[in-house]
Enzyme design. Structure first.
Site, PDB file in Angstrom:
ATOM      1  N   CYS A  57       0.849  -1.199   0.000  1.00 15.36           N
ATOM      2  CA  CYS A  57       0.000   0.000   0.000  1.00 15.36           C
ATOM      3  C   CYS A  57       0.885   1.251   0.000  1.00 15.36           C
ATOM      4  O   CYS A  57       1.686   1.415  -0.894  1.00 15.36           O
ATOM      5  CB  CYS A  57      -0.967  -0.017   1.176  1.00 15.36           C
ATOM      6  SG  CYS A  57      -2.028  -1.467   1.245  1.00 15.36           S
TER       7      CYS A  57
ATOM      8  N   ASP B  72      -8.470  -3.596  -7.943  1.00  6.85           N
ATOM      9  CA  ASP B  72      -8.047  -2.605  -6.945  1.00  6.85           C
ATOM     10  C   ASP B  72      -8.612  -1.238  -7.300  1.00  6.85           C
ATOM     11  O   ASP B  72      -8.176  -0.623  -8.280  1.00  6.85           O
ATOM     12  CB  ASP B  72      -6.519  -2.549  -6.898  1.00  6.85           C
ATOM     13  CG  ASP B  72      -5.991  -1.681  -5.757  1.00  6.85           C
ATOM     14  OD1 ASP B  72      -6.766  -0.864  -5.221  1.00  6.85           O
ATOM     15  OD2 ASP B  72      -4.809  -1.818  -5.418  1.00  6.85           O
TER      16      ASP B  72
ATOM     17  N   HIS C 131      -7.419  -4.385  -3.470  1.00  4.55           N
ATOM     18  CA  HIS C 131      -6.342  -3.735  -2.738  1.00  4.55           C
ATOM     19  C   HIS C 131      -6.122  -4.454  -1.402  1.00  4.55           C
ATOM     20  O   HIS C 131      -7.068  -4.756  -0.686  1.00  4.55           O
ATOM     21  CB  HIS C 131      -6.706  -2.269  -2.482  1.00  4.55           C
ATOM     22  CG  HIS C 131      -5.568  -1.449  -1.990  1.00  4.55           C
ATOM     23  ND1 HIS C 131      -4.576  -0.972  -2.828  1.00  4.55           N
ATOM     24  CD2 HIS C 131      -5.243  -1.021  -0.745  1.00  4.55           C
ATOM     25  CE1 HIS C 131      -3.706  -0.271  -2.122  1.00  4.55           C
ATOM     26  NE2 HIS C 131      -4.085  -0.297  -0.857  1.00  4.55           N
TER      27      HIS C 131
END
Length: 262
Positions: free
Chosen positions: A137, A193, A228
């Site tokens: 991330c 994502d 994600h």
């Protein structure tokens, strides 16, 4: 495995205040290290899952150093994965700059290199042991930035959002720094994502190809259908098959670039 909290001093520099990195250091209990890897967390800090990543790398024979990305605003941050924690982590992310990340990464890299015994048979960077880096991330975005450090020869950026649109603290897209990456960089994106929409995936792929036309150093790896955070077993988005493949590829890269087997 042997794990402990350690502190790494970061000196004051241009546009960077001095700080101390409270970092998690873990290594195999026995035997020489195969190499060293910097582990960069999500916005949730050096929490149990991130420490687990470092421990899993140590189980593979690496010395792994998980460092905080928000040392100046939240040096001890350890959050869960609920909405309130995400909001808190993003507040600290918004206060973090690229010069800070690079200064902290350089200090951590020097410390980690000092833990590795010199070995003429291993890859080296500027005469010192070469390092790997992995981030997730926001840590994935930071891994792309730290790939510009001379010490880092192999980087894995897992779903580092925002690299195609800007950089921490403001400025042009971090992708514009790819010409400063001398080692290998693999970028991992989930096909579902929402934080890295298709147009940005294309931008990442094109930037990697422009920086490495041969395709030998840089790669874009898509995990089709993955959202994600798919690598993180503590998140609802965890996808075991995609995570296992991501882990396999990461170890493949580190094995090739850090152990002299490439």
């Amino acid at each position: 495995m042997l794990g402990s909290w350690i502190e790494i001093a970061v000196p004051q520099g241009p546009d960077v205040a001095a700080t101390v990195l409270r970092s998690w250091w873990v290594r195999p209990a026995d035997g020489a290290l195969r190499g060293g890897v910097l582990v960069l967390p999500e916005v949730f800090g050096v929490n149990p899952w991130v420490r687990g990543v470092a421990g899993a790398l140590a189980a593979e024979g690496y010395g792994a150093l998980a460092l905080p990305l928000f040392a100046r605003t939240a040096p001890d941050l350890e959050l869960g994965y609920d909405d309130a924690s995400l909001a808190e982590g993003r507040q600290h992310k918004d206060l973090t700059t690229t010069p800070q990340l690079l200064a902290d990464g350089a200090a951590a890299a020097r410390w980690l290199q000092d833990q590795l015994a010199p070995d003429p048979s291993r890859p080296s960077a500027a005469g010192r042991p070469a390092l790997g880096c992995v981030g997730f991330c926001f840590g994935g975005h930071a891994a792309l930035l730290l790939a510009t450090l001379p010490a880092v020869v192999a980087s894995c950026d897992f779903y580092g959002a925002g690299v195609a649109t800007g950089r921490p603290g403001g400025g042009p897209p971090s992708l514009e720094l790819l010409d400063q990456v001398a080692g290998r960089l693999w970028c991992f994106c989930g096909g579902a994502d929402p934080l890295i929409p298709p147009a940005e995936v294309v931008a990442i792929e094109r930037a990697l190809a422009a920086a490495d036309p041969s395709g030998e150093r840089h790669r874009l790896i898509r995990a089709e259908g993955a959202a994600h955070g798919y690598m993180c077993s503590a998140r609802n988005a965890f996808q075991p098959a995609a995570a296992a493949e991501g882990w396999r590829l990461m170890l493949e890269l580190f094995d090739a670039e850090l152990t002299g087997k490439g």
